[in-house]
Scaffold this active site. Structure first.
Site, PDB file in Angstrom:
ATOM      1  CE1 TYR A  31       1.084  -0.398   4.392  1.00 47.77           C
ATOM      2  CE2 TYR A  31       0.098   1.793   4.398  1.00 47.77           C
ATOM      3  CZ  TYR A  31       0.882   0.830   5.002  1.00 47.77           C
ATOM      4  OH  TYR A  31       1.474   1.106   6.206  1.00 47.77           O
ATOM      5  CE  LYS A 155       3.087   3.304   3.199  1.00 48.23           C
ATOM      6  NZ  LYS A 155       3.103   3.439   4.635  1.00 48.23           N
ATOM      7  CD  GLU A 190       9.754   1.773  10.953  1.00 44.93           C
ATOM      8  OE1 GLU A 190       9.565   2.775  10.274  1.00 44.93           O
ATOM      9  OE2 GLU A 190       9.693   0.613  10.491  1.00 44.93           O
ATOM     10  CG  LEU A 220       8.104   2.463   5.310  1.00 43.60           C
ATOM     11  CD1 LEU A 220       7.758   1.185   4.561  1.00 43.60           C
ATOM     12  CD2 LEU A 220       6.861   3.282   5.548  1.00 43.60           C
TER      13      LEU A 220
HETATM   14  N1  PMP Z   1       7.270   3.755   9.485  1.00 45.77           N
HETATM   15  C1  PMP Z   1       6.124   3.059   9.460  1.00 45.77           C
HETATM   16  C2  PMP Z   1       6.090   1.707  10.077  1.00 45.77           C
HETATM   17  C3  PMP Z   1       4.969   3.607   8.859  1.00 45.77           C
HETATM   18  O1  PMP Z   1       3.824   2.905   8.819  1.00 45.77           O
HETATM   19  C4  PMP Z   1       5.030   4.916   8.315  1.00 45.77           C
HETATM   20  C5  PMP Z   1       3.813   5.547   7.715  1.00 45.77           C
HETATM   21  N2  PMP Z   1       3.511   5.040   6.464  1.00 45.77           N
HETATM   22  C6  PMP Z   1       6.260   5.596   8.347  1.00 45.77           C
HETATM   23  C7  PMP Z   1       7.355   4.989   8.941  1.00 45.77           C
HETATM   24  C8  PMP Z   1       6.398   6.982   7.772  1.00 45.77           C
HETATM   25  O2  PMP Z   1       6.431   6.955   6.362  1.00 45.77           O
HETATM   26  P1  PMP Z   1       5.960   8.203   5.514  1.00 45.77           P
HETATM   27  O3  PMP Z   1       6.720   9.372   6.000  1.00 45.77           O
HETATM   28  O4  PMP Z   1       6.313   7.841   4.119  1.00 45.77           O
HETATM   29  O5  PMP Z   1       4.484   8.347   5.728  1.00 45.77           O
END
Ligand code: PMP
Length: 302
Positions: A31, A155, A190, A220
């Site tokens: 996603y 993701k 994270e 991620l």
């Molecule tokens: N880490 C995880 C596990 C997430 O689910 C997200 C949100 N999608 C992020 C980091 C942050 O990613 P982004 O800045 O691309 O939204």
């Protein structure tokens, strides 16, 4: 609510996915969440690239949905949903699974000699953002063991460990969950839905430095993380991409914040009940939000 499903725009209650869909049975899909500011995407290229990387890793053929076609789908979704086009912040959610074969079997499905078509679903919603007062007061987090699989850089819709971590934090009365490795190193990876940053004292120059986990299979590659690192470096701030220990985060950090598409920068002022810094959003978090906002303004005009 009008959603997009496999080439059609239709009311959400009429959008039906087969019970044999691979996303439902196996979590076999990926996603993406893309921010739109008054109808204009921010950091679209980064989101699109991460999506392509995920599709490549899963070996899902999405070639007939190119960037231009999907941008038109996203515009139409925002247009068809009650003024989301005009909203300061909205999010497009896009999910692609390996499709719905007639029967359940682990290996990639083939039906009548052809590979089953992916299921493509997109929806949108307003992103709620806290008031300046609420933002400055800051948010709390709970530390949770990182029990996710070894490729969280992709993701995928396999978010069970993230879901359980977010719930554990909520059960403890905290707003957010932050993952810590289960080994003796106790490293911060994270958040359950965001990347984590700490502001630490920089002994080399007597000032402070911004520390966040390096890109690896353990986090991620957040698009917002990447933007924050970039705007910080462009402003001459020191950014160190390395894993912080639990002790650094909870005992040494002057400020902690998390980043994501839906939260931008969210200050964390309490971790497992212990106050971070002076207990409210700090000067570096405030400065970085301003830098990020000007980048958003350059790209979207908002
Ligand atoms: N880490 C995880 C596990 C997430 O689910 C997200 C949100 N999608 C992020 C980091 C942050 O990613 P982004 O800045 O691309 O939204």
């Amino acid at each position: 609510m009008i959603v997009y499903l496999n080439g059609e725009f239709l009311p959400q209650e009429e959008a039906k996915v087969s019970p044999t869909d691979r996303g439902f049975l196996f979590g076999d899909g990926i996603y993406e969440a893309i921010p739109y500011y008054k109808g204009k995407p921010f950091a679209f290229d980064g989101h699109w690239k991460r999506l392509q990387d995920g599709l490549g890793f899963l070996r899902i053929d999405f070639a007939d949905h190119d960037e231009e076609k999907m941008k038109k789908v996203f515009d139409e979704l925002l247009n068809r949903n009650n003024g989301l086009q005009q909203m300061t912040r909205a999010m497009i959610y896009l999910q692609i699974t390996r499709g719905a074969p007639p029967t359940r079997s682990h290996v990639f499905p083939v039906s009548n000699g052809t590979v089953v078509k992916p299921t493509v679903f997109a929806t949108c919603q307003e992103i709620a953002y806290p008031s300046p007062e609420r933002w400055t007061a800051g948010f709390s987090a709970a530390l949770v063991p990182d029990q996710r699989w070894g490729r969280v850089d992709i993701k995928t819709v396999n978010l069970l460990a993230n879901v359980l971590a977010a719930q554990e934090a909520k059960d403890k009365g905290a707003d957010e969950a932050i993952f810590v490795t289960e080994d003796d190193a106790h490293l911060i990876t994270e958040g359950s839905k965001a990347n984590v940053f700490g502001i630490l004292k920089d002994d080399a120059n007597g000032g402070s430095k911004i520390v966040t986990h390096p890109l690896s299979r353990q986090i991620l590659p957040g698009i917002t993380r990447n933007m924050v690192v970039q705007v910080a470096r462009n402003a001459g701030l020191i950014v160190e991409e390395r894993a912080m220990t639990r002790a650094e985060l909870t005992e040494e950090a002057q400020e902690v914040f998390i980043t994501s598409t839906t939260t931008e920068i969210k200050p964390i002022v309490k971790i497992d009940g212990k106050v971070v810094g002076d207990g409210k959003a700090g000067p570096m978090s405030t400065k970085l939000v301003a830098l990020l906002r000007s980048q958003i303004e350059v790209e979207t005009g908002v």
